[in-house]
Scaffold this active site. Structure first.
Site, short mmCIF file in Angstrom:
data_model
loop_
_atom_site.label_atom_id
_atom_site.label_comp_id
_atom_site.label_asym_id
_atom_site.label_seq_id
_atom_site.Cartn_x
_atom_site.Cartn_y
_atom_site.Cartn_z
N ASP A 1 25.78 -7.89 -34.48
CA ASP A 1 25.23 -7.99 -33.13
C ASP A 1 25.41 -9.39 -32.54
OD1 ASP A 1 23.55 -9.14 -34.92
OD2 ASP A 1 21.70 -8.32 -34.11
N ASP B 1 17.16 -34.74 -18.56
CA ASP B 1 17.63 -36.03 -19.06
C ASP B 1 18.13 -35.89 -20.50
OD1 ASP B 1 17.84 -38.96 -19.31
OD2 ASP B 1 15.99 -38.82 -20.47
N GLU C 1 12.22 -48.56 -15.74
CA GLU C 1 12.38 -48.88 -17.16
C GLU C 1 13.39 -50.01 -17.38
OE1 GLU C 1 11.72 -48.42 -21.24
OE2 GLU C 1 10.73 -47.34 -19.62
N ASP C 2 14.47 -50.02 -16.59
CA ASP C 2 15.60 -50.89 -16.90
C ASP C 2 15.85 -52.01 -15.89
OD1 ASP C 2 16.04 -49.23 -19.07
OD2 ASP C 2 17.44 -47.95 -17.98
N HIS D 1 24.71 -40.99 -15.05
CA HIS D 1 23.66 -40.31 -15.83
C HIS D 1 22.56 -39.75 -14.94
CE1 HIS D 1 20.66 -39.34 -18.80
NE2 HIS D 1 19.86 -40.29 -18.34
N HIS E 1 14.76 -42.15 -12.35
CA HIS E 1 13.91 -42.12 -13.55
C HIS E 1 14.11 -43.31 -14.50
CE1 HIS E 1 17.46 -40.19 -15.50
NE2 HIS E 1 16.93 -40.62 -16.63
#
Length: 766
Positions: free
Chosen positions: A287, A167, A104-105, A76, A100
């Protein structure tokens, strides 16, 4: 413990050895990896080595974790980095993309990242960490608060939102791993927020990809139907498209114009919007193919336009010059629609190479080209101004949900371009009014506007503006925003400033009313307000957990606190117990009453509140009975609305009459100068000219007509006229009604009580 990432579209978990073995990973730092091939196009070897350092750091941090797609989690951040590498973003942005999710993780902190990769990368990751905590739930305050965080991160460094968009794009590309309800929720927030932000920043490819992917998951059946129709149309129209493409190329070659000509298919969601907006079928949309001509410089754009207009006849109303007047996101091109062969309309975009690059990369082009480029500098300035405008809106919006509403409004600009008196061009959303224009010029201009000249002619402030309008705002020193403006302004900036002013005004007026109500309560206790010391107030403020006295007074004026209770709490600071007075106060306090201070006790009930008519938003006059001076009245304490004045016989307050804590005795000030609305019902002969006669009679009596409606039955000799008129008081109303009775063919006239004249109103003789 399994890794959870509810903020990601493809959540991850700790796999078993079988899962790991089933998803072998090609190292991203190998020579032939997708990321390597992209980075080699524009970065130096030493820069690429930095990227591999971040990759290995992230790989170790996410080791043993897989996404719901079954892929190792590291795929990812690598995919996000690839998207940004296609935009040729700088090294700190690529590093932030790879890192990134680390903070957070995992247990890694931004301090760790700062030590290893520098403060700039750490700040970008920190901003992204805050963004990735967003859990969107429709209409929730938590969602709105997180939008504030996103805005603040964007305002500090626009690269934060560029990484966030990349992301989101990769998460949308792998959304099939999620449950259907989660797919729709994520697709909806992408379509409402992230796609418009990408458009606003000029990231055209990301914008279109986000829209099409959101469309696919929000409306899967419609998506499949349009996709199938386009596939079928390709074969049917292939010959026509090839013929048009060849004729354009030959025309430009004959005039020695060096150009790249290409045909392009419109993206699916734009076709769907055109079909739903114009309620047309797919077969009626000719169009779906457009043509793009990219030339070397600006003069060649206009030469090409002339060449194409000589080849095919232009449709006059379908030409737009976005070169002379660029879009708000910096986009520049000439757009023209031509009558092609067989009468088929064809859309053509004409732009220079530089314009083409900016159209694809938008604000990200800052990192691809020299910052000294004049056009790019203008684009960066426009982006900065937009971010500052959003910051201003969020500072004016005390309510998070208000800010969310303003943000969404600001993200959907289908622009019109108008001119200021000095010739400056302002871009406003389609449907913008003169009030929107006034606030776009300056907040003070918006707050004090009273009239407008559009193309040198006076016009109402609610007038909708059109392309090319010359707009001049007329201001007044005593003017202030009107709540009715909220019904027709369309820009987030105007709406935020109007609401901010009205809330501040309501707070001020409510505080003034609250002070009068508290003073009445104190005087009923035989205490003059100026005898209450500052020490008493400071202690009460601390007890309530507030910051200043005006907050308490505002709460009293809005009915959120009882003036009686606040008065007793102020006096209770002396800690002297006295006997409770009889009546309302005693009942309210249940017989337990602290109040003797300054050597006095009280047995007096509350004084009457005087209604001046100038209290503004702090005092509301009930629509159900429309009281006017001279009517016996009661004041009903309504939370959030403050003091609402009703007539004493109004049916709406009958159920509250037995609850004395809900109302106050109020009376009119003798010399009120304002006009008050009331309803009249007239039965008249159904003859031509009757309405004009009655309107003239109302004007002769010095009254204004606020609203009028007519009710008549076919073949009836009589008609009912319902007026909402403005009068000074009951005496003025009586004079008006006497004058109207003298008009021939007026059969009956009554004052009515009700929400609107003619709507089941209750009659009362006058």
């Amino acid at each position: 413990m399994p890794k959870t990432a509810s903020h990601h579209n493809a959540e991850s978990s700790r796999p078993n050895s079988t899962q790991l073995g089933s998803a072998p990973l090609l190292p991203a730092d190998s020579e032939d990896s997708a990321l390597s091939l992209r980075l080699k196009q524009y970065l130096k070897p030493q820069d690429i080595e930095q990227v591999w350092g971040a990759y290995r750091f992230a790989f170790q941090a996410h080791e043993g974790v897989v996404r719901k797609t079954g892929e190792p989690y590291i795929t990812h951040p690598v995919s996000v980095a690839c998207i940004l590498a296609d935009l040729h973003m700088d090294v700190p942005t690529i590093l932030a993309a790879l890192l990134h999710d680390v903070v957070e993780d995992t247990e890694i902190t931004t301090h760790d990242i700062a030590e290893k990769f520098g403060q700039q990368v750490s700040e970008l990751v920190d901003g992204l960490t805050k963004l990735d905590k967003i859990e969107f739930q429709s209409a929730s305050v938590a969602q709105a608060e997180n939008f504030r965080k996103m805005l603040l991160a964007m305002s500090q460094d626009v690269r934060v939102i560029l990484v966030k968009l990349a992301d989101r794009l990769h998460n949308m590309q792998t959304l099939e791993a999620m449950k259907p309800d989660k797919q729709k929720l994520i697709a909806k927030e992408t379509l409402e927020i992230y796609a418009p932000i990408a458009n606003r920043l000029g990231l055209n490819d990301i914008y279109q990809a986000l829209e099409d992917l959101s469309f696919q998951y929000l409306y899967p059946m419609r998506f499949r139907a349009i996709s199938k129709a386009i596939m079928a149309a390709r074969g049917n129209r292939k010959e026509v498209v090839s013929k048009i493409l060849e004729s354009i190329k030959q025309q430009l070659i004959s005039l020695n114009i060096d150009a790249e000509v290409s045909g392009r298919e419109k993206h699916l969601y734009s076709i769907y919007k055109k079909m739903s907006g114009k309620t047309t079928t797919f077969s009626q949309i000719y169009d779906i193919y457009g043509f793009r001509v990219v030339v070397k410089d600006l003069p060649s754009c206009y030469l090409t336009l002339g060449a194409l207009h000589a080849l095919y006849k232009p449709i006059p109303s379908k030409f737009k010059d976005y070169i002379a007047i660029p879009k708000a996101n910096g986009y520049q091109s000439l757009h023209t629609t031509l009558f092609g062969p067989f009468g088929t309309p064809i859309e053509v975009q004409i732009r220079s190479t530089e314009m083409h690059n900016i159209a694809d990369a938008g604000v990200a082009a800052h990192w691809l080209y020299k910052a000294s480029d004049a056009q790019l500098t203008a684009l960066q300035q426009q982006t900065h101004q937009w971010l500052q405008r959003l910051l201003e809106i969020q500072s004016e919006s005390s309510d998070s949900l208000d800010f969310l509403e303003h943000l969404k409004i600001d993200l959907f600009p289908d622009e019109v371009y108008v001119f200021t008196p000095k010739g400056k061009i302002l871009a406003l959303p389609k449907g913008a009014t003169a009030v929107d224009f006034a606030y776009a010029v300056h907040t003070d201009i918006g707050n004090s506007c009273v009239a407008v000249r559009i193309n040198h002619e006076l016009a109402p402030l609610r007038t909708e503006l059109h392309n090319g309008d010359h707009v001049e705002i007329i201001t007044g020193s005593l003017a202030k925003p009107n709540p009715a403006w909220l019904n027709y302004v369309v820009t987030g900036r105007a709406r935020a400033h109007i609401r901010h002013f009205l809330k501040a005004q309501q707070s001020t007026e409510s505080a003034q009313l609250g002070e009068r109500m508290l003073n009445q309560a104190l005087r009923a206790l035989h205490v003059e307000p100026n005898q209450v010391t500052e020490q008493h107030w400071q202690k009460l403020i601390r007890d309530y957990g507030l910051k200043k006295k005006s907050e308490i007074l505002t709460d009293i004026g809005l009915g959120k606190r009882q003036n009686v209770m606040v008065a007793h709490q102020l006096l209770a600071m002396a800690e002297v117990v006295v006997e409770p007075p009889e009546g309302t106060i005693g009942r309210f306090l249940g017989g337990k009453f602290l109040g003797k201070i300054f050597g006095k006790t009280t047995k007096k009930s509350l004084d009457t509140i005087t209604i001046r008519g100038s209290e503004g938003m702090a005092v509301q006059f009930a629509q159900c009975c429309r009281p006017i001076p001279g009517d016996p009245i009661l004041g009903f304490i309504n939370k959030d609305k403050g003091l609402v004045v009703h007539t004493h016989d109004c049916p709406a307050i009958r159920k509250f009459r037995l609850d004395p804590d809900k109302w106050l005795d109020v009376e009119w000030e003798p010399e009120s100068q304002r006009l008050y609305k009331t309803n009249l019902n007239l039965t008249v002969a159904n003859q031509p000219g009757m309405l004009a006669k009655i309107a003239s009679g109302i004007a002769d009596a010095g009254s204004n007509i606020d609203n009028v409606s007519v009710e008549e039955e076919d073949g009836s000799a009589y008609a009912n006229l319902y007026f909402t008129v403005q009068v000074k008081d009951r005496i003025h109303l009586a004079e008006l009604m006497r004058g109207l009775r003298k008009i021939p063919d007026v059969v009956r006239i009554n004052r009515t009580k009700g929400n609107a004249a003619g709507n089941g109103a209750k009659k009362s003789s006058q």
